[in-house]
Design an enzyme around this catalytic site. Structure first.
Site, PDB file in Angstrom:
ATOM      1  N   ARG A  22       0.933  -1.296   0.009  1.00 36.82           N
ATOM      2  CA  ARG A  22      -0.058  -0.184   0.035  1.00 36.82           C
ATOM      3  C   ARG A  22       0.763   1.384   0.111  1.00 36.82           C
ATOM      4  O   ARG A  22       0.637   2.346  -0.594  1.00 36.82           O
ATOM      5  CB  ARG A  22      -0.939  -0.157   1.081  1.00 36.82           C
ATOM      6  CG  ARG A  22      -1.615   1.437   1.259  1.00 36.82           C
ATOM      7  CD  ARG A  22      -2.776   1.156   2.475  1.00 36.82           C
ATOM      8  NE  ARG A  22      -2.611   0.573   3.652  1.00 36.82           N
ATOM      9  CZ  ARG A  22      -1.814   1.408   4.618  1.00 36.82           C
ATOM     10  NH1 ARG A  22      -1.569   2.496   4.514  1.00 36.82           N
ATOM     11  NH2 ARG A  22      -1.418   0.453   5.759  1.00 36.82           N
ATOM     12  N   ASP A  64      -6.294  18.480 -15.580  1.00 42.53           N
ATOM     13  CA  ASP A  64      -6.558  17.216 -16.065  1.00 42.53           C
ATOM     14  C   ASP A  64      -6.014  17.146 -17.551  1.00 42.53           C
ATOM     15  O   ASP A  64      -6.773  17.658 -18.265  1.00 42.53           O
ATOM     16  CB  ASP A  64      -8.247  16.985 -16.176  1.00 42.53           C
ATOM     17  CG  ASP A  64      -8.451  15.544 -16.263  1.00 42.53           C
ATOM     18  OD1 ASP A  64      -7.662  14.932 -17.187  1.00 42.53           O
ATOM     19  OD2 ASP A  64      -9.617  14.915 -15.948  1.00 42.53           O
ATOM     20  N   LYS A 110      -7.063   5.854 -20.125  1.00 44.81           N
ATOM     21  CA  LYS A 110      -7.507   6.435 -21.524  1.00 44.81           C
ATOM     22  C   LYS A 110      -6.324   6.045 -22.537  1.00 44.81           C
ATOM     23  O   LYS A 110      -5.663   5.112 -22.458  1.00 44.81           O
ATOM     24  CB  LYS A 110      -7.969   7.741 -21.320  1.00 44.81           C
ATOM     25  CG  LYS A 110      -9.017   8.007 -20.386  1.00 44.81           C
ATOM     26  CD  LYS A 110     -10.379   7.147 -20.687  1.00 44.81           C
ATOM     27  CE  LYS A 110     -11.532   7.801 -19.938  1.00 44.81           C
ATOM     28  NZ  LYS A 110     -11.475   7.567 -18.304  1.00 44.81           N
TER      29      LYS A 110
END
Length: 411
Positions: free
Chosen positions: A66, A192, A217
Site C-alpha cells: 500500500r 486534467d 485512457k
C-alpha cells in the site's frame, strides 16, 4: 529533473525509464518490470530508529505494497518523467486521482474555480462531495475567456481546476494565462491532461502545479485497465498526496494494473501520432458532410481556438465531437448503424469508440445545464482509434446512410 531524464527524448523515456533494473532485486536481466504481487516485504533487521518516511523505494527499500510496490514505483517513475515532474502517484482510477489531489489542497471554507465544461464525473464530485459534504465553495466559469477565471477568484480561492480540451465540446483554455492568475492569488493550479496525454501537452511547463490523468485512457491505451495518476513538482502537494493516498485513504493502483499501464506507455508516442492522423481525416470528412452541422476538433482551422491549440499543444489528439443534423431519433439511427466504431463510454484505446454524451456520459447532468454547455441531443463524441482510416470513413458512411433513409422516409 535529473541529467538522465533531461538528456533523453520522450519516446526513449516511454520505452524504458523506471524499468532499467528493479532496485534491490537480483539482476536477472528483466527487459520489462516484473509484476510484484507481494503485499509485504522482508526486512533485513529491526531498525528501531526507522520511520515510514525513511523507507526509500528509489533505493530498493519496500515495506508494504500500500505504501510502495516495485511495479507501481516503476510506473510512477515513468509517469513523472513523461509529464516532466518530480513526483508521480498511481491511483486505482482517474476519479480517485482527482479526488485525492483536490483534497490535498482544499479544506472546509476554501473556494475552487473550475471550468464549467468539466467531465461530468468531476463536476459531480466538486458539487456533491466537495461543495455539499465538505463545505468547499465551487464556482464554474467559461474558462475559454481567462478574464472569467480572474473575475471568479476570491481571497478564499485555493484551487483553480481546468481541463483542456474539455469533454465533450473540445473547448480550450489558455494554461499559461490561467497559471498567472492562479499565481497572483497564491492558488494551486491543477489540470486534467487526460485528453492530450503527456505526449501532446505539458501543463507543468505551462504553469500548472499538478497534473491529473485517467490512465485508463490514452496512457494505457488498450481498454483493459482502470487507473489514474497525479504528477507534481511541488513538494508540499506531493507530501499531502502521499499521506492521503497511502495512509489516509489507501487508494493505490494494483501491481497488475501498474504492469499494464507500463506496457501501454511504451507505445504511447506511436499511438498518439496515429490517433491524431486518423482524427484529422475524420474531422475533415465530417466538416464537409452535409448532414453535419458542426465539428469540434482543435486541429480544424474552423475551431475557435485553433491558434491557441497550436501554441500550447504539440498535437491535436484523437478525440472530437460533432453535431448531427436532425434530432435525437436521427442520432440514434446513425449510431446504431455503425459497425467499426463501438458504441461505448470511455476513450483513448486503440479501438474507435463513439458515444452520445446527452444519453451516456453526461446523462446525470440536468438537461438545462447540458444545453447551456452545448451538449445537445444530436452531439456525438468520437474517440478515433488506430484502425485503417478508410475503414473508419466507410463505417461513418454507413451511419449517414441510415440518417438519409430516415430523412427520405415520410413521417
Amino acid at each position: 529533473m535529473d541529467d538522465e531524464r533531461s538528456s533523453k527524448r520522450f519516446e526513449t523515456l516511454a520505452v524504458a525509464h523506471g524499468e532499467e533494473a528493479t532496485p534491490g532485486a537480483p539482476d536477472v536481466g528483466d527487459v520489462v518490470s516484473p509484476i510484484h504481487l507481494s503485499s509485504t516485504f522482508a526486512l533485513p533487521g529491526l531498525d528501531t530508529e526507522m520511520s515510514l518516511e525513511d523507507v526509500d523505494p528509489s533505493k530498493g527499500e519496500f515495506l508494504y505494497s500500500r505504501l510502495s510496490n516495485p511495479t507501481r514505483h516503476a510506473l510512477e517513475e515513468r509517469l513523472a518523467a513523461l509529464e516532466g515532474g518530480e513526483h508521480a502517484f498511481a491511483f486505482s482510477s482517474g476519479t480517485a486521482a482527482i479526488f485525492t489531489s483536490v483534497l490535498a489542497v482544499v479544506e472546509p471554507g476554501d473556494h475552487i474555480v473550475a471550468f464549467d465544461d468539466l467531465y461530468a464525473g468531476t463536476r459531480r464530485m466538486f458539487e456533491n462531495v466537495f461543495r455539499d459534504r465538505l463545505a468547499v465553495d465551487v464556482t464554474f466559469v467559461d474558462a475559454t475567456d481567462t478574464e472569467n477565471v480572474a473575475d471568479a477568484m476570491t481571497d478564499e480561492t485555493t484551487l483553480v481546476w481546468m481541463e483542456t480540451p474539455t469533454n465533450p465540446r473540445m473547448k480550450l483554455c489558455d494554461l499559461s494565462a490561467i497559471g498567472e492568475v492562479a499565481d497572483a492569488h497564491d492558488a494551486v493550479f491543477g489540470v486534467d491532461n487526460t485528453f492530450m496525454s503527456p505526449y501532446f501537452q505539458a501543463p507543468l511547463d505551462l504553469g500548472a502545479d499538478m497534473v491529473a490523468h485517467s490512465t485508463t485512457k490514452f496512457i494505457n491505451g488498450h481498454s483493459d485497465s482502470i487507473g489514474g495518476a497525479v504528477v507534481t513538482n511541488d513538494e508540499a502537494i506531493a507530501d499531502e498526496v502521499v499521506f492521503l493516498q497511502q495512509v489516509g485513504i489507501g487508494d493505490v493502483l494494483s501491481p497488475f494494473d501498474s504492469y499494464l499501464v507500463l506496457r501501454g506507455t511504451k507505445t504511447l508516442p506511436m499511438r498518439m501520432r496515429e490517433h491524431e492522423a486518423n482524427a484529422t481525416v475524420i474531422a475533415e470528412y465530417l466538416d464537409d458532410h452535409e448532414l453535419v452541422d458542426s465539428v469540434y476538433y482543435p486541429g480544424l482551422e474552423s475551431h475557435p481556438q485553433h491558434e491557441l491549440a497550436g501554441e500550447q499543444m504539440m498535437g491535436y489528439g484523437g478525440v472530437l465531437s460533432f453535431e448531427l443534423a436532425g434530432g435525437l431519433e436521427d442520432a440514434k439511427a446513425f449510431l446504431e448503424r455503425l459497425e467499426t466504431f463501438t458504441l461505448a463510454v470511455s476513450l483513448g484505446g486503440v479501438e474507435s469508440l463513439v458515444e452520445h454524451p446527452a444519453a451516456m456520459t453526461h446523462e446525470p447532468v440536468p438537461r438545462e445545464e447540458r444545453e447551456a454547455l452545448g451538449i445537445t441531443d444530436t452531439l456525438v463524441r468520437v474517440s478515433v482509434g488506430v484502425e485503417h482510416v478508410d475503414d473508419l470513413v466507410a463505417d461513418l458512411d454507413r451511419g449517414f446512410a441510415a440518417l438519409e433513409e430516415r430523412i427520405a422516409t415520410p413521417k
